[in-house]
Write an enzyme that holds these catalytic residues in place. Structure first.
Site, PDB file in Angstrom:
ATOM      1  N   GLU A 132      -0.777  -6.449   4.338  1.00  0.00           N
ATOM      2  CA  GLU A 132      -1.134  -7.682   3.634  1.00  0.00           C
ATOM      3  C   GLU A 132      -1.593  -7.414   2.205  1.00  0.00           C
ATOM      4  OE1 GLU A 132      -2.265  -6.300   6.544  1.00  0.00           O
ATOM      5  OE2 GLU A 132      -3.809  -7.671   7.296  1.00  0.00           O
TER       6      GLU A 132
ATOM      7  N   ARG B 122      -0.096  -7.097  -3.721  1.00  0.00           N
ATOM      8  CA  ARG B 122       0.248  -6.285  -4.897  1.00  0.00           C
ATOM      9  C   ARG B 122       1.683  -6.574  -5.328  1.00  0.00           C
ATOM     10  NH1 ARG B 122      -3.531  -2.350  -5.970  1.00  0.00           N
ATOM     11  NH2 ARG B 122      -2.100  -1.412  -7.475  1.00  0.00           N
TER      12      ARG B 122
ATOM     13  N   LYS C 125     -11.063  -8.398   1.846  1.00  0.00           N
ATOM     14  CA  LYS C 125     -10.276  -8.557   0.623  1.00  0.00           C
ATOM     15  C   LYS C 125      -9.641  -9.943   0.551  1.00  0.00           C
ATOM     16  CE  LYS C 125      -9.338  -3.694  -0.264  1.00  0.00           C
ATOM     17  NZ  LYS C 125      -8.316  -2.650  -0.519  1.00  0.00           N
TER      18      LYS C 125
ATOM     19  N   LYS D  50     -10.337  -3.948 -17.871  1.00  0.00           N
ATOM     20  CA  LYS D  50     -10.975  -4.743 -16.821  1.00  0.00           C
ATOM     21  C   LYS D  50     -12.443  -5.035 -17.138  1.00  0.00           C
ATOM     22  CE  LYS D  50     -10.281  -4.299 -12.470  1.00  0.00           C
ATOM     23  NZ  LYS D  50     -10.217  -3.796 -11.088  1.00  0.00           N
TER      24      LYS D  50
END
Length: 385
Positions: free
Chosen positions: A85, A90, A207, A354
């Site tokens: 998953e 991704r 997640k 980031k």
């Protein structure tokens, strides 16, 4: 848009249809002792809001995660998490990046169908409004959502003082794998054998729950798209009634009072995955795979993955990784593609980029604290330039 279980069955059939197209080398095999391996299949599927037509975006298989210590030599090339998953998500982001790259080339054909350029040509893109998104998973995701489905492994009992269940002695709200599975509502790392090297990669449940706050965009597509994108549905075959309370807790009640989130609808489909686990002690496949359906019916990309890199490219630590070992969905590959699209970030590393996303980072800290009040235990730093 409300989707019923008839559409859920169509999503499962579409997932199976594309799975059958994978190369045989990417699928579970029969081992020398005669036992058949099993795997997990996951797909991101776009649903047309007007007519409920389906379009598979990405497909993945896999049940493995990299040991934390192996990431020291990664430089963005090793996939931390090869659970199906997470690989499928991704893949979803990789498809968006590739479609945006096509949009930048005004002569490109065929025309991307998921994203469009903004009307003011500001370098920001938008997801086309006709699409909603579902995640098909061939079994309940690891972590809190599947704790009620585990059988009693020898009736092992734990107390809060048993240190083996924690990845950090000072953090009692992050549990290692399936240790003390009677405890519900906790963050868990990826499961593994009790004697395996520790991975600090968090469970698929944790997640996916985070994605309902952060969206299914990664840091790169977050920067390029004008609005976040959320899963509206998770589709799982023959979801048992015992799991309903687990899913409600895992994806809703444990965080809903702490941070704003988008509700995801859990749907059960009737069709089981052909290569699902069918008995205890059945060995999992060592192989993972990814399929990107970049332009439906015209441009696809497929790779087999072993130990977090392209199949055949792995070398054991402490040796350095082979050149070009990274997969198309790796951090390094997506960062390279993003730099081609964005421009002006060549002097930055991935982590430096980031760190500048203050709004996204603040939201990430909120969801992490909501999930684990004792704080967070991150994976090994993995940067790329």
């Amino acid at each position: 848009m409300e989707v019923n279980e008839e559409v859920a069955d169509k999503i499962a059939e579409l997932a199976s249809e594309y799975y059958r197209k994978l190369k045989p080398s990417a699928k579970p095999t029969v081992r020398s002792n005669g036992t058949k391996e099993w795997n997990v299949l996951a797909c991101v599927v776009a649903i047309n809001r007007a007519n409920e037509d389906l379009r598979l975006v990405s497909l993945a298989t896999g049940v493995k995660a990299a040991p934390n210590e192996d990431l020291k030599r990664s430089n963005g090339r090793i996939l931390h998490d090869c659970h199906a998953e997470i690989l499928a998500l991704r893949g979803f982001n990789a498809v968006l990046l590739k479609q945006i790259q096509l949009l930048k080339d005004s002569q490109s054909h065929p025309v991307p169908d998921l994203v469009s350029s903004s009307s003011d040509n500001s370098g920001i893109y938008r997801l086309n409004e006709e699409w909603s998104f579902a995640l098909y998973i061939s079994r309940a995701p690891c972590g809190d959502a599947s704790m009620g489905l585990l059988y009693d492994e020898g009736c092992i009992s734990f107390t809060d003082d048993d240190r083996c269940q924690y990845v950090d002695d000072n953090n009692k709200t992050i549990i290692r794998g399936r240790f003390n599975y009677a405890k519900k509502g906790y963050v868990r790392t990826k499961p593994g054998r009790k004697d395996s090297k520790v991975t600090l990669s968090k469970s698929c449940t944790d997640k996916l729950c985070s994605k309902q706050v952060l969206s299914i965009l990664n840091s790169l597509t977050w920067d390029l798209l004008e609005a976040p994108v959320f899963l509206e549905y998770i589709v799982i075959p023959q979801l048992p009634r015992v799991a309903e309370a687990d899913f409600e807790r895992a994806f809703d009640t444990r965080i809903k009072d702490s941070v704003p989130m988008e509700k995801v609808q859990i749907l059960s489909c009737s069709q089981r995955f052909d290569d699902d686990k069918t008995y205890e002690n059945q060995p999992p496949s060592l192989m993972s795979s990814i399929l990107l359906n970049i332009i439906e019916g015209q441009v696809t990309q497929q790779q087999s993955i072993l130990n977090g890199v392209k199949c055949g490219a792995f070398v054991k630590p402490p040796n350095p990784l082979k050149k070009n070992c990274e997969t198309v969905v790796s951090r390094a590959s997506q960062w390279s593609l993003f730099k081609q699209i964005k421009g002006g970030v060549d002097s930055q590393t991935y982590r430096e980029f980031k760190s500048q996303q203050t709004d996204r980072n603040a939201l990430k800290e909120r969801i992490r604290l909501a999930l684990s009040k004792d704080g967070w235990v991150g994976t090994e730093s993995d940067d790329c330039g």
